[in-house]
Scaffold this motif. Structure first.
Motif, PDB file in Angstrom:
ATOM      1  N   LEU A  68       0.562  -1.181  -0.071  1.00  0.00           N
ATOM      2  CA  LEU A  68       0.071  -0.038   0.069  1.00  0.00           C
ATOM      3  C   LEU A  68       1.026   1.294   0.029  1.00  0.00           C
ATOM      4  N   GLY A  69       0.890   2.191  -1.471  1.00  0.00           N
ATOM      5  CA  GLY A  69       1.832   2.754  -1.423  1.00  0.00           C
ATOM      6  C   GLY A  69       3.149   2.688  -1.356  1.00  0.00           C
ATOM      7  N   ILE A  96      -1.922  10.541   2.320  1.00  0.00           N
ATOM      8  CA  ILE A  96      -2.627   9.628   2.353  1.00  0.00           C
ATOM      9  C   ILE A  96      -1.757   8.243   0.900  1.00  0.00           C
ATOM     10  N   VAL A  97      -2.332   6.834   1.683  1.00  0.00           N
ATOM     11  CA  VAL A  97      -1.255   5.868   1.308  1.00  0.00           C
ATOM     12  C   VAL A  97      -2.455   4.908   0.016  1.00  0.00           C
ATOM     13  N   SER A  98      -3.776   5.623   0.385  1.00  0.00           N
ATOM     14  CA  SER A  98      -5.122   4.529  -0.466  1.00  0.00           C
ATOM     15  C   SER A  98      -5.904   5.283  -0.887  1.00  0.00           C
ATOM     16  N   LEU A 121      -2.977   8.117  -8.778  1.00  0.00           N
ATOM     17  CA  LEU A 121      -2.590   7.876  -8.061  1.00  0.00           C
ATOM     18  C   LEU A 121      -1.450   6.549  -7.956  1.00  0.00           C
ATOM     19  N   ALA A 122      -1.278   5.774  -9.074  1.00  0.00           N
ATOM     20  CA  ALA A 122       0.185   5.325  -9.527  1.00  0.00           C
ATOM     21  C   ALA A 122       1.298   6.227  -9.545  1.00  0.00           C
ATOM     22  N   ASP A 123       0.925   7.367  -9.440  1.00  0.00           N
ATOM     23  CA  ASP A 123       2.467   8.782 -10.173  1.00  0.00           C
ATOM     24  C   ASP A 123       2.555   9.011  -8.724  1.00  0.00           C
ATOM     25  N   ASN A 124       1.852   8.777  -7.821  1.00  0.00           N
ATOM     26  CA  ASN A 124       1.645   9.886  -6.152  1.00  0.00           C
ATOM     27  C   ASN A 124       2.436   8.318  -5.504  1.00  0.00           C
ATOM     28  N   ALA A 125       2.187   6.929  -5.798  1.00  0.00           N
ATOM     29  CA  ALA A 125       2.238   5.904  -5.258  1.00  0.00           C
ATOM     30  C   ALA A 125       1.000   6.203  -4.255  1.00  0.00           C
ATOM     31  N   ILE A 126      -0.217   6.301  -4.792  1.00  0.00           N
ATOM     32  CA  ILE A 126      -1.093   6.099  -3.839  1.00  0.00           C
ATOM     33  C   ILE A 126      -1.948   4.983  -3.947  1.00  0.00           C
TER      34      ILE A 126
END
Length: 307
Positions: free
Chosen positions: A6-7, A165-167, A187-192
């Protein structure tokens, strides 16, 4: 069971996980479902303070006694309610979030929540204040990570920009492909990562999908007419055989995107749970089949929920 990170956190969730909202209020029955899920390798249970106005968290807490070190628990906050009264008000204030966390810990009989999520929200919320509350809870060791549960693109974008946030928990399935068009890459670009709820589309992508669609899609579903949904549920079965159930196919579809950390399904019986656990024995989903399924469905976008 395979697990996904998760992230950039140290939380690794099983690819499929149990959403506890559908468990009901029979404590013994719910415990059997949770025990079977954990025995199958599921390590993430997702609940919320609002589910049955606190009762669901109590059930989860009772069911995991003696097994807390095996699992990750996610809960949600933001709805202010009084136990025993079937009504609530939206409250994303710092005071409510911090008090809500204490109440949830007490109900579940645990000392921390692994993933604490804001249960909704709008662009008009005091977002900075909400973030501050989650950050302080993390610093205090009462939560390990935090996220939001939302399908509002503009709200999601604000949290991506301002928070850690991680999710993001959001509805995502082969019939509701809105996240594919606007959210997943962001979200993928921000590790979420995404916690995909509703992966079976109200059961319309299950083995009883056609029957479910006759009821659930009477007035259509999102941008689909009922006739379109019925045609899709019929076509869906063409990809089902002895090596893959309809439920497994639905779960494989959302998990095909690596931004999705886990597919969160509900189960109100052991039978429903077993049907979803068929995912573990299913033959792999190929890129070709995935693209064929996309041609069967529509690449719809978020028309509402902008604020």
């Amino acid at each position: 069971m395979n697990k996904r990170q998760l992230g950039n956190s140290d939380l690794y969730l099983s690819e499929v996980s149990l959403g506890c909202m559908s468990l009901g209020t029979d404590h013994q029955k719910a415990k059997k479902i949770i025990d079977r899920a954990l025995d199958a390798g599921i390590n993430y249970l997702d609940t919320a303070d609002l589910y049955d106005f606190g009762e669901n968290e109590k059930i989860v807490g009772e069911a995991i006694k003696g097994r807390r070190d095996e699992i990750l628990i996610g809960s949600k906050v933001g709805n202010n309610f009084t136990p025993g009264q079937d009504d609530w008000t939206w409250d994303p204030s710092k005071q409510h979030i911090k008090q809500g966390l204490k109440d949830s810990l007490k109900r579940m009989g645990i000392d921390h929540i692994d993933l604490y999520q804001l249960h909704g929200g709008t662009i008009d919320d005091p977002i900075d204040e909400s973030i501050e509350a989650f950050e302080e809870l993390k610093q205090e060791g009462l939560i390990r990570e935090y996220g939001i549960s939302s399908i509002r693109p503009n709200v999601i974008k604000e949290y991506v920009k301002k928070s850690n946030i991680v999710s993001v928990m959001m509805q995502y399935n082969a019939l509701d492909r809105r996240p594919e068009e606007e959210i997943l890459q962001l979200l993928a670009d921000n590790a979420i990562n995404v916690l995909a709820r509703g992966p079976l589309a109200k059961g319309m992508l299950s083995s009883k999908g056609h029957q479910k669609a006759e009821d659930k899609a009477k007035d259509g579903f999102l941008e689909y007419s009922q006739e379109e949904v019925l045609a899709i549920t019929k076509k869906w079965q063409d990809y089902v055989d002895d090596e893959r159930t309809a439920q497994a196919l639905a779960l494989q579809y959302v998990l095909h995107n690596p931004t999705v950390a886990t597919a969160v399904f509900g189960a109100s019986s052991i039978g429903q749970l077993e049907e979803n656990l068929s995912y573990l024995e299913a033959k792999p989903l190929t890129e070709q089949t995935f693209k064929e399924l996309q041609k069967v469905t529509k690449a719809i976008t978020y028309q509402k929920h902008r604020v």
